[in-house]
Design a protein around this motif. Structure first.
Motif, PDB file in Angstrom:
ATOM      1  N   GLY A   1      14.193 -31.039  22.573  1.00 55.79           N
ATOM      2  CA  GLY A   1      14.896 -30.791  21.309  1.00 55.79           C
ATOM      3  C   GLY A   1      15.039 -29.328  20.981  1.00 55.79           C
ATOM      4  N   GLY A   2      14.358 -28.470  21.749  1.00 54.12           N
ATOM      5  CA  GLY A   2      14.405 -27.043  21.449  1.00 54.12           C
ATOM      6  C   GLY A   2      15.646 -26.391  21.989  1.00 54.12           C
ATOM      7  N   PRO A   3      15.860 -25.134  21.882  1.00 56.32           N
ATOM      8  CA  PRO A   3      15.046 -24.217  21.075  1.00 56.32           C
ATOM      9  C   PRO A   3      15.352 -24.362  19.578  1.00 56.32           C
ATOM     10  CG  PRO A   3      16.931 -23.092  22.026  1.00 56.32           C
ATOM     11  CD  PRO A   3      16.975 -24.498  22.528  1.00 56.32           C
ATOM     12  N   VAL A   4      14.309 -24.311  18.823  1.00 53.20           N
ATOM     13  CA  VAL A   4      14.406 -24.439  17.354  1.00 53.20           C
ATOM     14  C   VAL A   4      15.306 -25.607  16.952  1.00 53.20           C
ATOM     15  CG1 VAL A   4      14.203 -22.981  15.329  1.00 53.20           C
ATOM     16  CG2 VAL A   4      14.755 -21.933  17.526  1.00 53.20           C
ATOM     17  N   ASN A   5      15.032 -26.784  17.510  1.00 52.81           N
ATOM     18  CA  ASN A   5      15.757 -28.015  17.176  1.00 52.81           C
ATOM     19  C   ASN A   5      17.234 -27.991  17.559  1.00 52.81           C
ATOM     20  OD1 ASN A   5      13.398 -28.999  16.002  1.00 52.81           O
ATOM     21  ND2 ASN A   5      13.899 -27.969  14.070  1.00 52.81           N
ATOM     22  N   ALA A   6      17.641 -26.989  18.338  1.00 50.55           N
ATOM     23  CA  ALA A   6      19.084 -26.841  18.606  1.00 50.55           C
ATOM     24  C   ALA A   6      19.641 -27.965  19.468  1.00 50.55           C
ATOM     25  CB  ALA A   6      19.359 -25.500  19.284  1.00 50.55           C
ATOM     26  N   THR A   7      18.807 -28.618  20.246  1.00 49.97           N
ATOM     27  CA  THR A   7      19.333 -29.704  21.078  1.00 49.97           C
ATOM     28  C   THR A   7      18.776 -31.063  20.669  1.00 49.97           C
ATOM     29  OG1 THR A   7      17.598 -29.380  22.711  1.00 49.97           O
ATOM     30  CG2 THR A   7      19.671 -28.215  23.089  1.00 49.97           C
ATOM     31  N   HIS A   8      18.155 -31.113  19.497  1.00 55.64           N
ATOM     32  CA  HIS A   8      17.652 -32.408  19.045  1.00 55.64           C
ATOM     33  C   HIS A   8      18.791 -33.373  18.816  1.00 55.64           C
ATOM     34  CE1 HIS A   8      13.529 -33.309  18.690  1.00 55.64           C
ATOM     35  NE2 HIS A   8      13.196 -32.246  17.978  1.00 55.64           N
ATOM     36  N   LEU A   9      18.705 -34.531  19.480  1.00 55.27           N
ATOM     37  CA  LEU A   9      19.616 -35.608  19.155  1.00 55.27           C
ATOM     38  C   LEU A   9      18.902 -36.504  18.157  1.00 55.27           C
ATOM     39  CD1 LEU A   9      20.998 -36.594  22.664  1.00 55.27           C
ATOM     40  CD2 LEU A   9      21.818 -34.865  21.073  1.00 55.27           C
ATOM     41  N   MET A  10      19.632 -37.426  17.547  1.00 57.69           N
ATOM     42  CA  MET A  10      18.998 -38.314  16.571  1.00 57.69           C
ATOM     43  C   MET A  10      17.867 -39.102  17.230  1.00 57.69           C
ATOM     44  SD  MET A  10      22.459 -39.437  14.652  1.00 57.69           S
ATOM     45  CE  MET A  10      21.843 -40.295  13.219  1.00 57.69           C
ATOM     46  N   ALA A  11      18.060 -39.489  18.478  1.00 57.73           N
ATOM     47  CA  ALA A  11      17.033 -40.282  19.154  1.00 57.73           C
ATOM     48  C   ALA A  11      15.769 -39.465  19.376  1.00 57.73           C
ATOM     49  CB  ALA A  11      17.570 -40.804  20.482  1.00 57.73           C
ATOM     50  N   THR A  12      15.937 -38.218  19.808  1.00 55.76           N
ATOM     51  CA  THR A  12      14.745 -37.414  20.082  1.00 55.76           C
ATOM     52  C   THR A  12      14.048 -37.017  18.779  1.00 55.76           C
ATOM     53  OG1 THR A  12      16.139 -35.446  20.204  1.00 55.76           O
ATOM     54  CG2 THR A  12      15.564 -36.486  22.282  1.00 55.76           C
ATOM     55  N   LEU A  13      14.839 -36.734  17.773  1.00 51.77           N
ATOM     56  CA  LEU A  13      14.244 -36.358  16.484  1.00 51.77           C
ATOM     57  C   LEU A  13      13.467 -37.529  15.894  1.00 51.77           C
ATOM     58  CD1 LEU A  13      14.122 -33.983  14.459  1.00 51.77           C
ATOM     59  CD2 LEU A  13      15.961 -35.125  13.198  1.00 51.77           C
ATOM     60  N   SER A  14      14.052 -38.708  16.019  1.00 49.89           N
ATOM     61  CA  SER A  14      13.396 -39.913  15.522  1.00 49.89           C
ATOM     62  C   SER A  14      12.053 -40.105  16.215  1.00 49.89           C
ATOM     63  CB  SER A  14      14.306 -41.120  15.764  1.00 49.89           C
ATOM     64  OG  SER A  14      13.565 -42.303  15.714  1.00 49.89           O
ATOM     65  N   TYR A  15      12.060 -39.928  17.523  1.00 41.23           N
ATOM     66  CA  TYR A  15      10.823 -40.091  18.287  1.00 41.23           C
ATOM     67  C   TYR A  15       9.791 -39.047  17.856  1.00 41.23           C
ATOM     68  CZ  TYR A  15       7.705 -40.086  22.339  1.00 41.23           C
ATOM     69  OH  TYR A  15       6.613 -40.134  23.158  1.00 41.23           O
ATOM     70  N   GLN A  16      10.263 -37.830  17.699  1.00 43.53           N
ATOM     71  CA  GLN A  16       9.331 -36.769  17.344  1.00 43.53           C
ATOM     72  C   GLN A  16       8.687 -37.006  15.978  1.00 43.53           C
ATOM     73  OE1 GLN A  16      10.701 -32.782  16.433  1.00 43.53           O
ATOM     74  NE2 GLN A  16       9.334 -32.008  18.043  1.00 43.53           N
ATOM     75  N   ARG A  17       9.531 -37.406  15.015  1.00 43.77           N
ATOM     76  CA  ARG A  17       9.000 -37.629  13.667  1.00 43.77           C
ATOM     77  C   ARG A  17       8.103 -38.868  13.624  1.00 43.77           C
ATOM     78  NH1 ARG A  17      12.927 -35.054   9.827  1.00 43.77           N
ATOM     79  NH2 ARG A  17      12.886 -32.943  10.690  1.00 43.77           N
ATOM     80  N   ALA A  18       8.554 -39.950  14.313  1.00 44.17           N
ATOM     81  CA  ALA A  18       7.848 -41.220  14.170  1.00 44.17           C
ATOM     82  C   ALA A  18       6.580 -41.273  15.004  1.00 44.17           C
ATOM     83  CB  ALA A  18       8.770 -42.375  14.565  1.00 44.17           C
TER      84      ALA A  18
END
Lengths: 318, 355
Positions: free
Chosen positions: A258-275
């Motif tokens: 998802g880096g650098p600085v969330n620049a490549t976070h997709l919804m799926a990866t962000l969801s996984y990271q948060r959850a």
């Protein structure tokens, strides 16, 4: 003679037909039981997790703690979250650009592979390689290709004298976005190429001969014969491609997390990271649930694209 | 419209030569049928005229122009394919107008020409339908319409009727012939069906193993086949062949299998005892007391005639009678060929022995 006829008639009276008898020969009842295993499987492994995910998005569940219902609080929170909105933007960019390129390159490749050439079978097999290599493996390979110090791309360009310093492929937000998109295209093209190739092979060669005599150039043959006849299969393959790309997780996670600085976070990866990593199951579920409208929209578009075209109706005895 | 000249044309696929030097002259407005068993090279020849196959050696002219290296679209020909090759995603009208559209003809012109062709073929009610919604015969007509619309110099037909059922085939045969009489466009028509060839052609070219066996008007081929192949190929049921020797002593005759003596009208410049093949068409047998002894095997009445399979000197022959004789299997009859209508072929070359 008469005796025989009488004897035949004197069979024991028929048993009364019970409801159970009728049920036994009822096609719907039988069909229901045939359907049950598949339906049970789908309910257990698809519908239940989906329902649970949606339910979790309305709670403040965390790992190790059952949540309580909080209504739309998670969504309200996300609506003010810049990282979430960036992941939405990234996902749309990623899906849009990658799908468009995958389609163009895949179609081009399919047409090339449909020509007569030596070692045809082998070349077709080679094309499939990106598809059969495990995603994580190819992601690691790309990770090396895009490494900030040891990248062979940077090295080659430096040797050619085109650049002075290494390109920071995965360290700069836009470079990172284009890099993961490139990797996704590389991985997704074979699926589209091979599927479209299968479609191309269903087009009767005599149509091209007829078009040749009608005076069509190669481009006109593609424009008026190949492309329209391929549209049904294009609709199918692009639906799948868009869905897979939109929900992509592996490639991003292996390459950039998802880096650098969330620049490549997709919804799926962000969801996984948060959850999972962050432990906020409710919020992660809300991000995942937020993908549903987009996916539904994609499905709706392809639904109408998938409708049998008018020329496909009618008898099939041709 | 134009003539088509095929001169010494050879076709090879790699090392395999499939057409070995063919010469055919097709006059302007003529309806020529290339006929022969499958694999004889007739379709390949047609595709060479169309430009779908290149010409290994020799020369094909359309009109005065040598077309060996002219691409198909500039040859001004139209072709009807065996499977019709209609564009499934286009309506009947679009199928028929496609070539004009590619040429950039104005919409109004396309429309009038498509309409005119559709009128000729009775396709007006179907113009907005798709090929899938048509019957076999209608599709066949659309394929012809596509050819007519272009008003080409030459029509090429590649077994256009073989996908139709028997009844429709007969009807379409007539339709194509009528169409030709109306448009008078030079036509080359390929078929494996000798009845189609006989009924439709101005000129038949019988091909076999990549060469032309004989060419001529249908009845010419029927009455005077040049060789055994043509004799056996043209005509249904096929001509009967009996192997034996010519006998000149004690009245001219032919000694067939099992010593059967068969009549000959003329001496084909042949010596006593010369081996030959005696050919007689099924309809040229008569019942006569001085005929050859024959034992009936099978009787097949068709209504208009009776076909009889009988054994003459141990060989099966087929005879056809228009009269309703009462025949039964096992009956012995005496079959006499009409000596003026029998054919004699050299053995083993198979060439016709003429008087």
């Amino acid at each position: 003679m008469t005796d025989l006829a009488l004897e035949r008639r004197a069979r024991p009276p028929m048993r009364r037909i019970t409801a159970w008898d009728r049920l036994k020969v009822n096609r719907n009842w039988l069909g229901f039981w045939f359907m049950m295993p598949a339906a049970g499987f789908l309910i257990l492994f698809l519908a239940y997790p989906l329902g649970l995910g949606v339910w979790l998005s309305f709670t403040d569940a965390r790992i190790g703690r059952d949540g309580v219902f909080v209504g739309l609080e998670n969504y309200q929170w996300l609506s003010d979250d810049a990282v979430f909105w960036m992941s939405v933007f990234n996902t749309l960019l990623y899906t849009g650009v990658a799908s468009a390129f995958k389609f163009a390159v895949g179609l081009y490749l399919a047409i090339l592979l449909n020509q007569h050439m030596p070692f045809k079978a082998m070349i077709r097999a080679v094309v499939l390689i990106p598809f059969i290599v495990p995603t994580v493996l190819s992601a690691i390979a790309f990770w090396w290709l895009f490494d900030s110090q040891f990248s062979i791309i940077s090295w080659s360009l430096r040797q050619l004298g085109l650049i002075d310093a290494n390109i920071n492929f995965l360290g700069d937000p836009w470079n990172a976005r284009w890099s993961v998109i490139f990797a996704n295209i590389w991985r997704g093209v074979p699926f589209i190429a091979i599927t479209l190739l299968a479609g191309l092979q269903t087009v009767s060669p005599s149509l091209y001969e007829a078009a040749t005599i009608d005076g069509a150039s190669r481009w006109q043959m593609f424009r008026y014969i190949t492309y329209p006849l391929l549209t049904p299969i294009i609709a199918v393959v692009m639906t799948f491609s868009v869905l897979f790309t939109f929900t992509d997780f592996q490639l991003i996670w292996a390459m950039t997390r998802g880096g650098p600085v969330n620049a490549t976070h997709l919804m799926a990866t962000l969801s996984y990271q948060r959850a999972i990593l962050g432990g906020y199951l409710g919020e992660g579920s809300a991000i995942a649930t937020a993908m549903i409208p987009f996916l539904l929209a994609a499905i709706m578009i392809s639904w109408f694209g998938l409708q049998r075209r008018k020329w496909q109706h009618g008898e099939a005895n041709d | 419209m134009a003539s088509v000249t095929i001169r010494d044309v050879v076709k090879a696929f790699g090392a395999t030569q499939v057409i070995h030097g063919v010469d055919i002259e097709i006059a302007d407005g003529e309806f020529v049928v290339l006929v022969g068993p499958s694999g004889c090279g007739k379709s390949t020849l047609l595709r060479m005229i169309a430009g779908l196959e290149n010409i290994t050696a020799g020369e094909i002219r359309i009109g005065e122009r040598v077309v060996n290296n002219v691409p198909p679209k500039e040859r001004d020909i139209a072709m009807v394919f065996q499977n019709y090759a209609l564009y499934p995603h286009m309506t009947v009208a679009a199928n028929m107008g496609f070539s004009l559209k590619l040429r950039g003809a104005p919409k109004s012109e396309i429309e009038t020409r498509v309409r005119r062709a559709a009128e000729i073929l009775g396709l007006i009610p179907y113009l907005e339908r798709y090929p899938r919604q048509l019957s076999g015969g209608q599709r066949q007509r659309v394929a012809m319409g596509r050819a007519i619309v272009r008003d080409p110099q030459v029509f090429l037909f590649d077994e256009p009727l073989s996908n139709l059922d028997a009844k429709l085939r007969v009807a379409m045969r007539t339709e194509i012939k009528e169409l030709h009489q109306r448009l008078k466009t030079t036509t080359v028509y390929v078929t494996h069906d000798q009845i189609e060839a006989m009924t439709m052609a101005d000129k038949i070219v019988v091909m076999h193993d990549g060469i032309v066996e004989q060419m001529g008007r249908p009845l010419e081929l029927y009455d005077r086949p040049d060789n055994l192949f043509v004799a056996g190929f043209i005509g249904s049921p096929a001509m009967n062949f009996l192997k034996g020797h010519i006998r000149g002593n004690g009245g001219l005759a032919f000694e067939g299998p099992g010593g059967v003596r068969l009549p000959l009208a003329v001496a084909p410049g042949a010596s006593e005892g010369r081996p030959a093949v005696y050919g007689v068409r099924p309809e040229h047998f008569a019942l006569a007391d001085d005929g050859a002894d024959a034992e009936i095997q099978v009787v097949e009445p068709t209504g208009s005639e009776i076909q009889v399979v009988a054994k003459v000197g141990g060989e099966e022959v087929i005879a056809v009678f228009r009269e309703r004789h009462q025949f039964n299997p096992g009956d012995r009859i005496r079959l006499k060929p009409d000596p003026r209508l029998v054919h004699l072929f050299d053995e083993p070359s198979g060439k016709r022995l003429s008087a």
